[in-house]
Scaffold this motif. Structure first.
Motif, PDB file in Angstrom:
ATOM      1  N   TYR A 290       0.844  -1.187   0.000  1.00  0.00           N
ATOM      2  CA  TYR A 290       0.000   0.000   0.000  1.00  0.00           C
ATOM      3  C   TYR A 290       0.881   1.240   0.000  1.00  0.00           C
ATOM      4  O   TYR A 290       1.754   1.399   0.858  1.00  0.00           O
ATOM      5  CB  TYR A 290      -0.906  -0.023   1.236  1.00  0.00           C
ATOM      6  CG  TYR A 290      -1.876   1.112   1.293  1.00  0.00           C
ATOM      7  CD1 TYR A 290      -3.031   1.077   0.521  1.00  0.00           C
ATOM      8  CD2 TYR A 290      -1.650   2.221   2.090  1.00  0.00           C
ATOM      9  CE1 TYR A 290      -3.934   2.119   0.550  1.00  0.00           C
ATOM     10  CE2 TYR A 290      -2.541   3.265   2.129  1.00  0.00           C
ATOM     11  CZ  TYR A 290      -3.683   3.212   1.352  1.00  0.00           C
ATOM     12  OH  TYR A 290      -4.572   4.248   1.384  1.00  0.00           O
ATOM     13  N   ARG A 291       0.642   2.112  -0.991  1.00  0.00           N
ATOM     14  CA  ARG A 291       1.450   3.342  -1.087  1.00  0.00           C
ATOM     15  C   ARG A 291       0.725   4.490  -0.411  1.00  0.00           C
ATOM     16  O   ARG A 291      -0.468   4.664  -0.597  1.00  0.00           O
ATOM     17  CB  ARG A 291       1.649   3.745  -2.554  1.00  0.00           C
ATOM     18  CG  ARG A 291       2.393   2.800  -3.425  1.00  0.00           C
ATOM     19  CD  ARG A 291       2.670   3.486  -4.770  1.00  0.00           C
ATOM     20  NE  ARG A 291       1.479   4.027  -5.377  1.00  0.00           N
ATOM     21  CZ  ARG A 291       0.752   3.403  -6.299  1.00  0.00           C
ATOM     22  NH1 ARG A 291       1.103   2.211  -6.699  1.00  0.00           N
ATOM     23  NH2 ARG A 291      -0.307   3.979  -6.821  1.00  0.00           N
ATOM     24  N   TRP A 292       1.462   5.284   0.332  1.00  0.00           N
ATOM     25  CA  TRP A 292       0.898   6.525   0.878  1.00  0.00           C
ATOM     26  C   TRP A 292       1.809   7.665   0.455  1.00  0.00           C
ATOM     27  O   TRP A 292       3.023   7.565   0.553  1.00  0.00           O
ATOM     28  CB  TRP A 292       0.784   6.459   2.399  1.00  0.00           C
ATOM     29  CG  TRP A 292       0.007   7.626   2.940  1.00  0.00           C
ATOM     30  CD1 TRP A 292       0.489   8.643   3.684  1.00  0.00           C
ATOM     31  CD2 TRP A 292      -1.386   7.886   2.732  1.00  0.00           C
ATOM     32  NE1 TRP A 292      -0.526   9.520   3.964  1.00  0.00           N
ATOM     33  CE2 TRP A 292      -1.679   9.090   3.386  1.00  0.00           C
ATOM     34  CE3 TRP A 292      -2.404   7.226   2.036  1.00  0.00           C
ATOM     35  CZ2 TRP A 292      -2.955   9.648   3.378  1.00  0.00           C
ATOM     36  CZ3 TRP A 292      -3.667   7.790   2.032  1.00  0.00           C
ATOM     37  CH2 TRP A 292      -3.932   8.987   2.709  1.00  0.00           C
ATOM     38  N   ARG A 293       1.219   8.738  -0.069  1.00  0.00           N
ATOM     39  CA  ARG A 293       2.059   9.743  -0.712  1.00  0.00           C
ATOM     40  C   ARG A 293       1.813  11.184  -0.256  1.00  0.00           C
ATOM     41  O   ARG A 293       2.527  12.074  -0.673  1.00  0.00           O
ATOM     42  CB  ARG A 293       1.829   9.694  -2.238  1.00  0.00           C
ATOM     43  CG  ARG A 293       2.297   8.393  -2.894  1.00  0.00           C
ATOM     44  CD  ARG A 293       3.806   8.303  -2.836  1.00  0.00           C
ATOM     45  NE  ARG A 293       4.344   7.135  -3.482  1.00  0.00           N
ATOM     46  CZ  ARG A 293       4.767   6.052  -2.840  1.00  0.00           C
ATOM     47  NH1 ARG A 293       4.665   5.974  -1.528  1.00  0.00           N
ATOM     48  NH2 ARG A 293       5.301   5.042  -3.485  1.00  0.00           N
ATOM     49  N   SER A 294       0.799  11.433   0.564  1.00  0.00           N
ATOM     50  CA  SER A 294       0.509  12.848   0.823  1.00  0.00           C
ATOM     51  C   SER A 294       1.188  13.375   2.079  1.00  0.00           C
ATOM     52  O   SER A 294       2.021  14.274   2.010  1.00  0.00           O
ATOM     53  CB  SER A 294      -0.992  13.082   0.887  1.00  0.00           C
ATOM     54  OG  SER A 294      -1.587  12.244   1.836  1.00  0.00           O
ATOM     55  N   GLU A 295       0.908  12.816   3.218  1.00  0.00           N
ATOM     56  CA  GLU A 295       1.540  13.275   4.455  1.00  0.00           C
ATOM     57  C   GLU A 295       2.455  12.145   4.893  1.00  0.00           C
ATOM     58  O   GLU A 295       1.998  11.095   5.322  1.00  0.00           O
ATOM     59  CB  GLU A 295       0.457  13.524   5.504  1.00  0.00           C
ATOM     60  CG  GLU A 295       0.963  14.165   6.760  1.00  0.00           C
ATOM     61  CD  GLU A 295       0.008  13.931   7.925  1.00  0.00           C
ATOM     62  OE1 GLU A 295       0.170  14.600   8.931  1.00  0.00           O
ATOM     63  OE2 GLU A 295      -0.870  13.058   7.831  1.00  0.00           O
ATOM     64  N   GLY A 296       3.743  12.337   4.746  1.00  0.00           N
ATOM     65  CA  GLY A 296       4.653  11.212   4.858  1.00  0.00           C
ATOM     66  C   GLY A 296       4.749  10.550   3.502  1.00  0.00           C
ATOM     67  O   GLY A 296       4.011  10.913   2.564  1.00  0.00           O
TER      68      GLY A 296
END
Lengths: 460, 376
Positions: free
Chosen positions: B55-61
């Motif tokens: 799972y990719r997270w890209r906005s905060e962090g």
């Protein structure tokens, strides 16, 4: 209506179709006038009356002025126009500022310093200057008054430039409005491209930089020196992309409708002197201030001292035009001082500084000016400047996307000086134009910060 | 046959449009978060990301999270990091795995005995998709305890005590949980605990529909559609307005944040929700209270917790029900004053938002210190 709202492209397409279908000059201009008033009423219909008042007064005054036999009558009529236009502007924009500033004095003589809850009508500074330019030009005899009220009303309210310029002079736009422009596919494409470029500037770059700016300027005490410097640079980028983006959209929309507006920005951060900066930054305002204020004060055809005074008055009032706050006044005075010092040097020395030195000094003046301009009050400006100068300790915050947007600013300015300049306009036949266009559209959909973010110049 | 200029132009624009879209598709994983299809977890009875996904997270962090069994973010196995009893397997709700298992613990002190398996509950703060797997709270607890406890990250974004209370009884046996740790950031989340039957995830609900979309479409297309069709909160459907203004000012504040509701919370009777929590398990429960303090609001640093009074009312009630409460506020404040802010990221805002790697480290140290005290 904001140019960056989803409603705007729908509105523009509807106007373009209707304009395409309207055959006569009267039908076309009537339609554009209705569309322009709707565009303004979309924000608040109650202020359409002010727009109409300004239009009617200047139309009638200019006509009477042209017919007047004596200079004193002409001057009286000009004063009426100035009083009405500047009176309305002064009340809505500056009433509370002057009351606030004069409160100690008022209270010392037993008067109350009560301010009023006044909403600033959007675009009032811009359309006031625009209508004044018409009246002053007629007064000076460089322009004949227009006969058709419809054309004049459209000149004042024409939606692409109504809210935040460019400040188009009557002699530039009225002749265009007097005829039905020829359809041109290339001009249409060029306008659409300019709208897209402007939207990218505003939504992808300015708004991204704005995120870094707003937080730091709200509480500079918490951030370290380099972060404050970054915020100052980010604001330089934000205000450029925001306002030049707006101008691009305005110019592009006018172009699609068949009209030509003057350019408003010419890569201002390439300037090597403060004077050159003002030939590249908000060019239509600089031109207005020069032609209708600086020259009216005597310009530089007077003694050196009076010329410096004229520069200071012009720039300080130019600062005040931006907003009713001492930070704007100081910003204007700061630029007036820089222009005066530069003028003194060029009058007293023959050698110009090396280009790099001139550029660095100009950027220093501009950057410190932006700190004054952006700060919500003088106390914050002082904190920012002291902490920047002392490289104070605090939170180190360097948002990578803001850095990327600043890199874009640098690359764009440098590329504009090379052969890439032509390519940056994305000619319709070039192989790279569809790729760049598609990437820009997708990027807007994917990467623009979300939420309501009005243009910076709307507050002026 | 030679093509006309118009044909050639159309071809150029078609090919260019496809090339531009391909460029975006190729580069989008760098900037666009994942929209992975969810699956109905039969044990937890919730929608979770399927095991094996990244799972990719890209906005905060900016991090990739490996999804483990039952949607555990960052933990790819149910077994403990240092297995002292039982076989190590990757499939084991039914298999007894992990460190020494203690069952039927009654005292909260036992929650902190070495060798226990803790379930970590919470919302997105405990889920920690903003940070790498090694920096997540569960991993930091395990690392700081020298792998002497196992922590199963069962927190999910948007969940509150109502969700935890329903899931706790479902997972205890299959996952061999010895104790539960609840990371509470927003105290009202804790007040929502009620005992209610848990329906199985339905294939007709919104998550199922979203999952079907996520399975078929690339993430960048979903994100573009979301941005186009929804307001900035990503959930409210966008409505176009063409009528003239002014638009009446409507309060955008969520009703739950209104002063009246906040006052109600201050006067909240903590007994029913905490009793519901207590009744959901006979194992030890630990509440780790870590609100977003301090915060920078305007030009001020706000060190005080707006829910302080409510917390003070909750703590004795919890302790009377044998629920241990650990207050992280002094440590968070001390760290921020020393210049190390536990919340926020370079690509978000420092001193706001989610716990960063340092914040997770701090909270882990609090828990592990408590364990060390217990195990002296």
């Amino acid at each position: 209506m904001l140019f960056t709202q989803l409603e705007f492209p729908i509105f523009l397409v509807a106007v373009l179709i209707c304009v395409w279908l309207s055959r006569t000059h009267t039908a076309r201009n009537s339609l554009l006038l209705v569309a322009s008033y709707y565009f303004y009423a979309y924000w608040d219909y109650r202020f359409c009356g002010l727009l109409l008042l300004s239009t009617v007064v200047d139309f009638v005054v200019a006509k009477q002025m042209f017919r007047a036999q004596t200079t004193s009558t002409r001057r009286s009529l000009l004063l009426i126009s100035l009083a009405v236009n500047l009176g309305v502007l002064g009340f809505f924009k500056y009433f509370n500022f002057f009351i606030d500033s004069a409160r100690p004095l008022l209270e010392s003589i037993g008067m109350s310093g009560q301010t009023l809850q006044i909403i600033l009508p959007v675009g009032i500074s811009f359309y006031t200057f625009q209508t004044l330019s018409y009246t002053i030009d007629v007064y000076r005899g460089v322009l004949k008054p227009v006969n058709r009220f419809l054309d004049f009303a459209l000149y004042v309210a024409f939606f692409p430039q109504l809210v935040a310029g460019p400040i188009v002079r009557a002699r530039e736009l009225l002749p265009q409005l007097a005829t039905v422009p020829e359809w041109s596919g290339r001009r249409f494409y060029s306008g659409a491209q300019q709208i897209l470029r402007g939207t990218v500037k505003k939504m992808l770059l300015a708004d991204r930089l704005g995120e870094a700016v707003d937080i730091v300027f709200a509480s500079p005490d918490f951030y370290d020196g380099p972060t404050l410097w970054l915020a100052a640079f980010a604001y330089a980028g934000q205000i450029y992309y925001d306002f030049s983006g707006y101008s691009d959209i305005a110019i592009g929309a006018a172009k699609m409708l068949g009209y030509r507006f003057p350019i408003n920005f010419r890569h201002p951060y390439l300037a090597r002197s403060t004077a050159e900066f003002w030939h590249r930054w908000h060019m239509t305002l600089s031109r207005w201030l020069r032609d209708y204020l600086y020259i009216s004060l005597g310009g530089n055809r007077v003694s050196s001292i009076v010329t410096y005074r004229n520069l200071m008055i012009t720039m300080t009032l130019g600062g005040l035009w931006h907003g009713a706050a001492w930070t704007f006044v100081l910003w204007g005075a700061w630029h007036g001082m820089a222009l005066s010092v530069q003028r003194w040097f060029s009058n007293h020395t023959r050698r110009r500084p090396p280009a790099a030195v001139g550029w660095a000094l100009t950027m220093g003046v501009v950057l410190l000016g932006w700190v004054l301009f952006r700060s919500p009050d003088l106390a914050i400006a002082k904190t920012m400047l002291i902490r920047m100068a002392t490289l104070a300790d605090g939170i180190a915050w360097h948002p990578p996307l803001a850095l990327l947007a600043l890199a874009c600013l640098l690359v764009e300015h440098v590329a504009w000086r090379t052969r890439l300049r032509k390519a940056m306009r994305l000619p319709i036949n070039a192989w790279y134009s569809p790729i760049a266009t598609t990437v820009m559209v997708w990027s807007l959909l994917l990467y623009a910060p979300r939420g309501f973010r009005p243009f910076v110049y709307f507050q002026f | 046959m030679k093509s006309t200029p118009v044909q050639s132009l159309v071809t150029t624009w078609l090919v260019g449009g496809i090339t531009g879209t391909l460029l975006i598709a190729l580069t989008s994983p760098l900037f666009v978060r994942s929209y992975a299809p969810l699956q109905a977890d039969t044990v937890r009875r919730v929608w979770t990301l399927p095991a094996g996904q990244t799972y990719r997270w890209r906005s905060e962090g900016y991090a990739n999270t490996s999804i483990g069994p039952h949607g555990m973010p960052g933990r790819t196995s149910l077994s403990g990091p240092k297995n002292t009893s039982g076989p190590q397997t990757k499939t084991g709700p039914q298999t007894k795995t992990g460190p020494q298992i203690k069952t039927g613990l009654a005292n909260t002190a036992d929650a902190f005995a070495w060798g226990t398996r803790l379930a970590l509950w919470g919302d997105s703060q405990a889920e920690g998709v903003c940070v790498t797997d090694q920096q997540k709270l569960f991993a930091r607890i395990e690392a700081q305890s020298d792998q002497r406890v196992a922590v199963l990250p069962l927190a999910r974004s948007g969940e509150d005590a109502a969700d935890w209370v329903t899931q706790i009884p479902l997972v205890e046996q299959p996952f061999q949980i010895d104790a539960h740790v609840l990371l509470i950031v927003d105290l009202p989340d804790l007040a929502l605990a009620v005992n209610a039957p848990v329906p199985a995830p339905s294939t007709s609900d919104v998550s199922a529909a979203n999952s079907a979309l996520a399975a078929r479409l690339p993430a960048f297309i979903i994100q573009a559609a979301r941005h186009l069709l929804t307001e900035s909160d990503d959930t409210t459907r966008r409505k176009l307005r063409f009528r003239i203004g002014p638009v009446a000012e409507t309060s955008t504040r969520h009703a739950a944040n209104s002063p009246a509701i906040e006052q109600q919370r201050d006067e909240l009777d903590w007994r029913p929700p905490l009793r519901a929590l207590r009744q959901s398990t006979d194992r030890p429960i630990v509440i780790l209270y870590a609100p977003k303090v301090p915060q920078i609001i305007g030009d001020q640093m706000v060190a005080s917790d707006p829910m302080a009074e409510s917390f003070a009312a909750m703590k004795p009630v919890a302790e009377s029900l044998d629920i241990r409460v650990i207050d992280a506020r002094p440590l968070l404040l001390e760290s921020a004053l020393a210049g190390d802010w536990p919340h926020g990221f370079q690509n978000g805002q420092i001193a706001a938002g989610h716990l960063n790697a340092w914040g997770n480290d701090l909270l882990a140290s609090l828990l592990v210190d408590a364990m060390k005290q217990t195990n002296k």
